[in-house]
Write a protein that holds these residues in place. Structure first.
Motif, short mmCIF file in Angstrom:
data_model
loop_
_atom_site.label_atom_id
_atom_site.label_comp_id
_atom_site.label_asym_id
_atom_site.label_seq_id
_atom_site.Cartn_x
_atom_site.Cartn_y
_atom_site.Cartn_z
N ALA A 107 -2.50 -2.21 -9.01
CA ALA A 107 -3.75 -2.98 -9.15
C ALA A 107 -4.99 -2.10 -9.00
N GLU A 108 -5.02 -1.27 -7.97
CA GLU A 108 -6.23 -0.49 -7.70
C GLU A 108 -5.92 0.59 -6.68
N ARG A 109 -6.94 1.42 -6.41
CA ARG A 109 -6.85 2.41 -5.33
C ARG A 109 -7.84 2.04 -4.25
N THR A 110 -7.45 2.34 -3.00
CA THR A 110 -8.34 2.08 -1.88
C THR A 110 -8.08 3.12 -0.80
N THR A 111 -8.82 3.03 0.29
CA THR A 111 -8.65 3.99 1.38
C THR A 111 -8.27 3.24 2.66
N ILE A 112 -7.18 3.71 3.31
CA ILE A 112 -6.73 3.15 4.58
C ILE A 112 -6.41 4.32 5.51
N GLU B 58 -6.11 7.93 0.76
CA GLU B 58 -6.11 7.16 -0.49
C GLU B 58 -4.74 6.54 -0.70
N VAL B 59 -4.71 5.28 -1.04
CA VAL B 59 -3.45 4.58 -1.32
C VAL B 59 -3.59 3.77 -2.61
N ILE B 60 -2.46 3.54 -3.23
CA ILE B 60 -2.40 2.68 -4.40
C ILE B 60 -1.98 1.29 -3.96
N VAL B 61 -2.70 0.29 -4.43
CA VAL B 61 -2.38 -1.10 -4.11
C VAL B 61 -1.47 -1.66 -5.20
N CYS B 62 -0.27 -2.02 -4.80
CA CYS B 62 0.67 -2.70 -5.71
C CYS B 62 0.62 -4.19 -5.39
N LYS B 63 0.57 -5.01 -6.41
CA LYS B 63 0.32 -6.44 -6.20
C LYS B 63 1.37 -7.28 -6.92
N LEU B 64 1.85 -8.31 -6.20
CA LEU B 64 2.76 -9.28 -6.79
C LEU B 64 2.17 -10.66 -6.60
N GLN B 65 2.01 -11.39 -7.70
CA GLN B 65 1.40 -12.72 -7.65
C GLN B 65 2.47 -13.79 -7.62
N ARG B 66 2.19 -14.84 -6.87
CA ARG B 66 3.10 -15.98 -6.81
C ARG B 66 3.32 -16.52 -8.22
N PHE C 94 0.85 -1.19 0.00
CA PHE C 94 0.00 0.00 0.00
C PHE C 94 0.89 1.24 0.00
N VAL C 95 0.75 2.07 -1.04
CA VAL C 95 1.65 3.21 -1.24
C VAL C 95 0.84 4.48 -1.46
N LYS C 96 1.27 5.56 -0.81
CA LYS C 96 0.61 6.85 -1.04
C LYS C 96 0.86 7.30 -2.49
N PRO C 97 -0.13 7.89 -3.14
CA PRO C 97 0.03 8.31 -4.54
C PRO C 97 1.21 9.26 -4.74
N GLN C 98 1.49 10.13 -3.77
CA GLN C 98 2.56 11.10 -3.91
C GLN C 98 3.95 10.53 -3.63
N ASP C 99 4.01 9.27 -3.16
CA ASP C 99 5.29 8.66 -2.85
C ASP C 99 5.86 7.97 -4.09
N SER C 100 6.37 8.80 -4.99
CA SER C 100 6.83 8.28 -6.29
C SER C 100 8.01 7.34 -6.15
N GLN C 101 8.85 7.59 -5.15
CA GLN C 101 10.03 6.73 -4.98
C GLN C 101 9.62 5.31 -4.61
N SER C 102 8.65 5.16 -3.70
CA SER C 102 8.21 3.82 -3.32
C SER C 102 7.46 3.14 -4.45
N LEU C 103 6.66 3.92 -5.20
CA LEU C 103 5.95 3.34 -6.35
C LEU C 103 6.95 2.79 -7.36
N ALA C 104 8.01 3.56 -7.62
CA ALA C 104 9.04 3.09 -8.55
C ALA C 104 9.74 1.84 -8.00
N LEU C 105 9.99 1.84 -6.69
CA LEU C 105 10.67 0.70 -6.06
C LEU C 105 9.87 -0.58 -6.27
N PHE C 106 8.56 -0.53 -6.00
CA PHE C 106 7.75 -1.75 -6.10
C PHE C 106 7.54 -2.17 -7.55
N THR C 107 7.31 -1.23 -8.44
CA THR C 107 7.10 -1.62 -9.84
C THR C 107 8.38 -2.20 -10.44
#
Length: 489
Positions: free
Chosen positions: A470-475, A479-487, A450-463
């Motif tokens: 995957a999607e946006r949700t609220t925690i 608002e956070v962006i859900v980054c997903k990694l599948q087995r 779960f990454v904040k939209p403005q946290d570009s460094q973490s978004l780049a790290l996970f991608t």
């Protein structure tokens, strides 16, 4: 980094395998890596295993049970005179880093790392292979932590204190025999006698001692080092104790009591630390001992023997082995993971209270120490928390990666130390940790970040680590962006 150590030790065969495996355990522990220690041993072996993560198990007769316990081990170390070749072959198939400790080329070992820390082990004719690493010689001699840092010894003009230490059980009944000779010929010298837990000849020792004899029953390692340090001469058998005496710099006379000690004694004679190869059953043993003791009466030959011993054994062998294994595990990435333990509390508190870490966290308020300790202790006890720390091979702290497992999926939480943020290998840290989670936790099908939209460094790290947006949700009302990694399938 998951490490398993497998060895054996009985009063009838001695505890040398346990003590050198304990040295490796302690060297891992120094790096905050806590191995699992599996010992095929008796009640006497327990005295060596206090404060270790050990289990007494007859792994020779319960191999399937053992192999279930060591599953997913990154390193498996075996030190045994009893295990058949088939056992080693099986070990080499279940771990990426099999390590075999040897003394005399007992077997044609499978591919892996072979350690022989005995004197002149380089000359024993180990056959080199592309998939085999050889760590040979006293540079890799594994001594318990009490022997790591030992100061120079004083040298008296004549021998005042003689140490007798003939193993954990004195299988050839040497102690009373040698003590009688010493009491008769050197009544004014102080004799310090080590009595092991397996001795059955204590009545004979009592009869052989004189007024200048002191008995020490199974002394603790720190007491043993002190006794050695204050001794002018030691009489011992041809096993691991020679290496300990060489480290402390104690002039030594050794008596061979087993075939597997012959090579060790021969090597120390060639290096002139020992003056002669004696055997327990040779004629006129007492007369030979008398000649050798008298040859050490002068200060100079004792100083020379001590210098040779300390030059050959510097006490850092176990730490060298562990450093090699960490580097092997890290490979080209240059970093390794280990599980978080209690003593990491302050290290982690400082990291997660870092201003930038708090700013990018969904829960931005700084943590108070008391509240944090409650949270930290709970995480360590939680079976559904897979909590890793990442370090360089020189133990620079990179960051923490935590997986909170919630049934079929896990939530990843990362905090990277300020010295490593934005650097290229941090994406590999997240990538490797994520796939390690899949490997260790087979029920986890995918991982969420779960990454904040403005946290570009973490978004780049996970991608860059293979996660997809995957999607946006609220925690926590954010608002956070859900980054997903599948087995991987």
């Amino acid at each position: 980094m998951k490490v398993s150590i497998i060895t054996e030790g009985y009063d009838k065969t001695g505890y040398g395998h346990i003590t050198r495996c304990l040295a490796l355990y302690q060297a891992f522990e120094l790096r905050n890596i806590i191995p699992a220690f599996y010992v095929n041993g008796d009640e006497g072996s327990l005295s060596f295993l206090a404060d270790t993560n050990h289990e007494i198990i007859n792994w020779l007769e319960n191999q399937d049970t053992l192999f279930r316990k060591i599953i997913n081990s990154d390193v498996v170390i075996v030190d045994s005179y009893l295990a058949p070749k088939e056992f080693y072959n099986r070990i080499s198939l279940v771990t990426p880093t099999p390590v075999f400790i040897d003394d005399f080329v007992r077997l044609e070992f499978p591919n892996g790392i072979i350690i022989n820390g005995l004197i002149n082990a380089e000359t024993l004719g180990y056959f080199p292979k592309s998939e085999r690493t050889l760590l040979l010689g006293t540079k890799y001699a594994s001594l318990r932590k009490e022997f790591w840092e030992v100061g120079e010894r004083p040298f008296r003009l004549d021998i005042q204190n003689i140490l007798l230490t003939f193993g954990g059980q004195d299988i050839e009944n040497l102690t009373p025999r040698v003590l009688r000779m010493l009491s008769r010929n050197f009544p004014n010298m102080r004799k310090r006698v080590i009595v092991g837990g397996g001795f059955i000849n204590e009545d004979q020792i009592e009869q052989a001692k004189d007024v200048n004899t002191e008995i020490y029953k199974a002394p603790l390692p720190q007491e043993l080092v002190k006794l050695m340090h204050d001794s002018d001469l030691a009489l011992t058998t041809g096993g691991q104790t020679i290496v300990e005496l060489a480290r402390v710099g104690v002039p030594t006379i050794a008596i061979c009591v087993a075939k597997n000690q012959i090579l060790n004694m021969n090597g120390w004679v060639k290096e002139k630390f020992l003056q002669a190869e004696l055997t327990h059953n040779q004629p006129n043993l007492e007369n030979r001992l008398l000649l050798l003791i008298n040859s050490f009466r002068k200060k100079q030959p004792r100083e020379l023997a001590a210098k040779i011993g300390r030059q050959k054994v510097d006490g850092s062998g176990a730490k060298r082995v562990v450093q090699h294994l960490i580097e092997k595990y890290a490979g080209k990435s240059g970093f390794y993971f280990r599980k978080t333990i209690n003593r990491d509390s302050a290290l982690l508190f400082n990291l997660i209270n870092d201003k930038l870490v708090r700013a990018t966290s969904i829960y931005e308020m700084p943590l108070k120490w008391g509240d944090y300790l409650d949270w930290f202790s709970g995480k360590l006890m939680d079976d559904d928390c897979y909590f890793l720390l990442a370090f360089t091979t020189s133990d620079q702290f990179i960051g923490q990666i935590r997986f909170d497992i919630k049934g079929y999926y896990a939530e990843i939480n990362t905090s990277i130390h300020q010295d490593w943020r934005g650097k290229g290998n941090t994406k590999l840290v997240v990538f490797n940790a994520s796939y390690k989670c899949f490997y260790e936790k087979p029920n986890v099908g995918y991982i969420h970040a779960f990454v904040k939209p403005q946290d570009s460094q973490s978004l780049a790290l996970f991608t860059q680590a293979g996660y997809v947006l995957a999607e946006r949700t609220t925690i926590n009302n954010q608002e956070v962006i859900v980054c997903k990694l599948q087995r991987p399938r």
